[in-house]
Design a protein around this motif. Sequence first.
Motif, mmCIF file in Angstrom:
data_model
loop_
_atom_site.group_PDB
_atom_site.id
_atom_site.type_symbol
_atom_site.label_atom_id
_atom_site.label_comp_id
_atom_site.label_asym_id
_atom_site.label_seq_id
_atom_site.Cartn_x
_atom_site.Cartn_y
_atom_site.Cartn_z
ATOM 1 N N SER A 152 0.822 -1.209 0.000
ATOM 2 C CA SER A 152 0.000 0.000 0.000
ATOM 3 C C SER A 152 0.860 1.265 0.000
ATOM 4 O O SER A 152 0.456 2.292 -0.554
ATOM 5 N N ASP A 153 2.067 1.194 0.602
ATOM 6 C CA ASP A 153 2.968 2.343 0.584
ATOM 7 C C ASP A 153 3.679 2.456 -0.761
ATOM 8 O O ASP A 153 3.804 3.547 -1.326
ATOM 9 N N LEU A 154 4.144 1.319 -1.272
ATOM 10 C CA LEU A 154 4.822 1.327 -2.570
ATOM 11 C C LEU A 154 3.876 1.768 -3.687
ATOM 12 O O LEU A 154 4.284 2.419 -4.640
ATOM 13 N N LEU A 192 -9.566 -5.924 -3.070
ATOM 14 C CA LEU A 192 -8.983 -4.679 -2.575
ATOM 15 C C LEU A 192 -10.041 -3.829 -1.892
ATOM 16 O O LEU A 192 -11.228 -3.947 -2.169
ATOM 17 N N THR A 193 -9.582 -2.958 -1.006
ATOM 18 C CA THR A 193 -10.484 -1.996 -0.378
ATOM 19 C C THR A 193 -10.149 -0.611 -0.913
ATOM 20 O O THR A 193 -8.993 -0.311 -1.222
ATOM 21 N N ASP A 194 -11.164 0.231 -1.003
ATOM 22 C CA ASP A 194 -10.951 1.590 -1.516
ATOM 23 C C ASP A 194 -10.189 2.440 -0.513
ATOM 24 O O ASP A 194 -9.716 3.532 -0.846
ATOM 25 N N LYS A 195 -10.035 1.938 0.697
ATOM 26 C CA LYS A 195 -9.316 2.698 1.722
ATOM 27 C C LYS A 195 -7.840 2.826 1.363
ATOM 28 O O LYS A 195 -7.226 3.876 1.538
ATOM 29 N N GLU A 196 -7.246 1.743 0.859
ATOM 30 C CA GLU A 196 -5.822 1.748 0.525
ATOM 31 C C GLU A 196 -5.563 2.080 -0.940
ATOM 32 O O GLU A 196 -4.522 2.630 -1.283
ATOM 33 N N TYR A 197 -6.515 1.724 -1.795
ATOM 34 C CA TYR A 197 -6.333 1.913 -3.234
ATOM 35 C C TYR A 197 -7.578 2.609 -3.795
ATOM 36 O O TYR A 197 -8.699 2.232 -3.466
ATOM 37 N N ASN A 198 -7.359 3.593 -4.644
ATOM 38 C CA ASN A 198 -8.482 4.306 -5.261
ATOM 39 C C ASN A 198 -9.030 3.427 -6.384
ATOM 40 O O ASN A 198 -8.622 3.547 -7.535
#
Length: 307
Positions: A152-154, A192-198
Amino acid sequence: MTQAYIKEIKQGALSWIVENIHFFDMNHKVANDFRWRLKTFIELIFLTNYLIRNQADDKEVTVLTDFITERLHNEKLEEFIHFDPDGLAGLAIAGEFLTLTDHPSRASVIWELKKFTGSRFDGSLAKIPFRKMDLKYSLERAGVTSEITDFSDLYNYTAAGQNIPNTYMTDHDAYSITHTIFYITDMGCSSLTDKEYNLPSLKEKVLKFLGIYICLENLDITSELLMCSSFLNIDMERENHKPLYEAAWNKINQGRMKEGNVPGITYQHKPGLKDEQRREDVFKHCYHTTLVAAGAAHACLRAERNY
């Protein structure tokens, strides 16, 4: 009609891979560059790992599994790294295969991987963000913990996570996006969750790029984007997506060769080559696109069953 195309493409691609499997042997002189031969072999393992994990029941998967098992038995895997530091990811992909097939040599390979991660060798390699993801993902799939930064950071530093206009994107950026999606979705096995990825933005990128690469007739990137559409759970049967989906598979179907392989963007027919020379030349320019097309077909067929 599209599903019939997809099944034919998958069967043709897998049959061609089996027919040309000897070229995936690292000791075959199809190319002088050992790193290139290693790359082709590892990419074959990557596809096979995906098919095994997703219960592909095609008879060709058994042939691929037996071939890889036999070659790994005859090669000293640990030397991958010593030939090429980037071979660490390749060794990890082989380690995943040995784990999936419950092979007895798994323990020694995992020990070797842990030795390198324990010395933080994995973190010292100079890699761009999505290649760091590549290494981290391969190690984790082999069951080895890495101290490389979280996905998620990368992600925020990759082409997928950056808000770059499509007009400024290159083929390399497109590959960065597809591979980033491979890793953050665990090849479609994780949602995936929208919290970490748009997610809306990411899905929009995939759909826009799919249209672009259909027009460019780049069947390699088109196939990878089709895999991503499946891994992101984009409903390609929706009225506004279906024409794009059908156009992509039609383009691949029309572009594939009579032997079942799918040509890469660099392929050109060279008249005058003898039979084995021709097969080698075709392999060099078609093997990757054919591997990806087989994986994309399997992914999309599974997705269609789930809608």
